[in-house]
Design a protein around this motif. Structure first.
Motif: not given
Length: 264
Positions: A262, A76, A6, A35, A4
């Motif tokens: 996720r 988040t 970032h 992310r 992922k």
């Protein structure tokens, strides 16, 4: 890219869930490979105008809606700035639902200290539009443009070719559209400058762009109808546009465990 990516910040706008041309699958894929520390939903997330005419809510739209909500509980920070197509949410300005903050406009400070005014952009409509009749003509023409774009990309898919925004290409060749985009950009930059900001982040016109006008950094997030674009910020404060349909083929499926932690 197998891990992922970032992002310190991601801005998404003009997703238009509930509208037939929403590219929910592409956005779900982008989120699977990302992310995100802070996510700004810069308006027109759910298209209440379209659903008032013809209700549609396919599985992919439902998955994306729940994914966006679940990000707030997955670490988040999510801030939602309603636009004109999700106008009923504007009355909740300043409130928090679950872990999602709602604001009509907001100020974001980048990692390198720049202050950016965030808003959807429908606030500028009266200064940009050419009247109700011209707006109606524009809506009908845009519907036709998206119809052509939809079938054009279906044909590309049958031929094994990736998505390409024919609608964005045609719109870029129309003089009147470019004039309206220029006026919108200038009004937005003027507003940000009058407020003492270093820049502006908006959506609304489905035209992704990062440029500088009047010593103001102008950023338009684009959309997930034509362009499948997101505005991103890295750890150093650099802002970039990501066009997911252009880089999707460069990524590989994530390991099953990562997806499970996720899930979309």
């Amino acid at each position: 890219m197998t891990e992922k990516r970032h992002y310190r910040t991601v801005w998404l706008s003009d997703i238009h869930l509930g509208y037939k041309d929403c590219k929910a699958e592409y956005l779900l894929d982008f989120l699977r490979h990302s992310r995100i520390d802070t996510l700004y939903l810069v308006g027109d997330i759910v298209d209440m105008w379209a659903m008032s005419k013809q209700f549609m809510w396919p599985k992919s739209h439902n998955q994306l809606f729940h994914r966006l909500i679940s990000l707030a509980s997955d670490g988040t920070k999510v801030i939602y700035l309603p636009g004109n197509h999700d106008e009923p949410a504007q009355k909740y300005d300043g409130m928090v639902f679950g872990e999602v903050e709602i604001h009509r406009q907001y100020i974001h400070t980048t990692a390198d200290g720049k202050k950016l005014l965030l808003l959807h952009g429908d606030q500028f409509d009266q200064e940009v539009c050419f009247g109700k009749f011209h707006a109606w003509i524009g809506d009908k023409a845009y519907d036709l443009l998206l119809f052509i774009n939809r079938w054009y990309n279906r044909a590309r898919g049958w031929l094994g070719q990736p998505y390409w925004s024919l609608a964005g290409y045609i719109k870029g060749k129309v003089k009147g559209a470019n004039e309206a985009i220029g006026r919108y950009r200038d009004i937005g930059c003027r507003t940000a400058k009058e407020m003492g900001m270093d820049g502006l982040v908006c959506g609304h016109i489905h035209h992704p762009e990062i440029t500088r006008r009047q010593d103001i950094l102008y950023c338009n997030t684009g959309d997930w109808i034509e362009n499948c674009s997101a505005l991103t910020e890295n750890e150093q404060g650099k802002l970039s546009l990501v066009y997911w349909t252009q880089i999707q083929n460069q990524v590989q499926p994530l390991p099953r465990k990562a997806n499970a932690r996720r899930a979309a």
